[in-house]
Motif scaffolding. Structure first.
Motif: not given
Length: 300
Positions: A8-16, A67-74, A85-87, A89-95
């Protein structure tokens, strides 16, 4: 497009990331509040649009935070049954997700300043509480969703704050009908969370996320879902009989067949199959409020 099998492109990633299927539920309370202001002839278009924008932005910000906090808590893993989930799945970094979350909440706060100018400083307090709760649902030292408090806070902000708040920024007060309609709308939106927690019961338990479904079991969760929808629909004729609403408000009952179908899914399906009930309950919340709006317009 299937994001899991393509790039997916950047727009599609943020849309997800913003999870657009959740947005009708966020709009439901605003629609119900506007239905009442239209009926009572205190509707103001600009505050109404601003309230809708804030509600949608708070939902988007909450989605990014989860998305990001559930990932960080496992709590999010490859075993999760929910949407991508984009975090995780590695599509976006937590930051990146946290930066997006901050931008969304800042924008919500700026629009909130306009609403505070229109309706008073109390709006700022409610908005700040909503933002802090959205972050604290899965983030911070005491994540609300991890201690069985998610259902309560969803009801408070998607029911009471959204319906009554939408009415307040237009009318400068809250009518009994606005308080009353906070109940059915809030309960249906709570139903979305119930389905989510029922679907993720096993993975949440492994991650130490103590939702009510984890604490009290799947039978309780299914009963809670049924109770939320039953009370939401049955309270309407009570409000009409008490003279708080016109009888045309019962047009919202046209959404009942959808509620019945979703309840069957909740009681018969498990795991990934519950995603249909998850999205469907969001659609139910919006359909209920939209039909209620039509009923209020007919009453005029």
């Amino acid at each position: 497009m299937n994001p899991e099998n393509s790039h997916p492109n950047r727009f599609q990633i943020w849309w997800l990331a913003i999870r657009p299927r959740t947005l009708p539920a966020a709009a439901a309370g605003v629609v119900a509040g506007c239905a009442l202001t239209l009926h009572e002839q205190v509707f103001r278009p600009l505050p109404a649009l601003a309230a809708l924008a804030v509600a949608l932005l708070l939902q988007i910000g909450s989605n990014l935070a989860n998305d990001v906090f559930d990932y960080e808590r496992g709590a999010d893993s490859a075993r999760s049954h929910g949407p991508l989930r984009v975090t995780q799945s590695g599509l976006l970094r937590p930051a990146q997700v946290k930066a997006g979350m901050i931008c969304v909440f800042v924008l919500a706060g700026l629009i909130g300043l306009y609403l505070a100018f229109v309706a008073g400083w109390i709006v700022l307090l409610i908005g700040l509480a909503a933002i802090l709760s959205a972050i604290a649902y899965t983030g911070g030292p005491f994540p609300l969703g991890y201690y069985g408090l998610g259902d309560l806070f969803v009801f408070l902000f998607f029911g009471l704050a959204c319906v009554a708040g939408t009415y307040f920024v237009q009318a400068g007060r809250v009518s009994p009908a606005a308080w009353a309609m906070s109940l059915p709308v809030g309960l249906i939106v709570v139903g979305i969370l119930v389905v989510n927690n029922l679907r993720d019961l096993a993975t949440d338990e492994q991650a130490g996320k103590h939702t009510l479904a984890v604490l009290l079991g799947d039978r309780f969760a299914k009963g809670e879902y049924l109770a939320c929808l039953l009370v939401a629909f049955l309270c309407l004729p009570v409000f009409c009989a008490l003279g708080m609403l016109p009888w045309t408000a019962l047009l919202a009952w046209l959404a009942l067949p959808l509620a019945v179908r979703l309840t069957r899914i909740v009681f018969t399906q498990t795991g990934r199959a519950l995603n249909a009930a998850l999205g469907g309950t969001g659609q139910l919340a919006f359909a209920f409020s939209l039909l209620f709006l039509i009923g209020m317009l007919l009453a005029r």
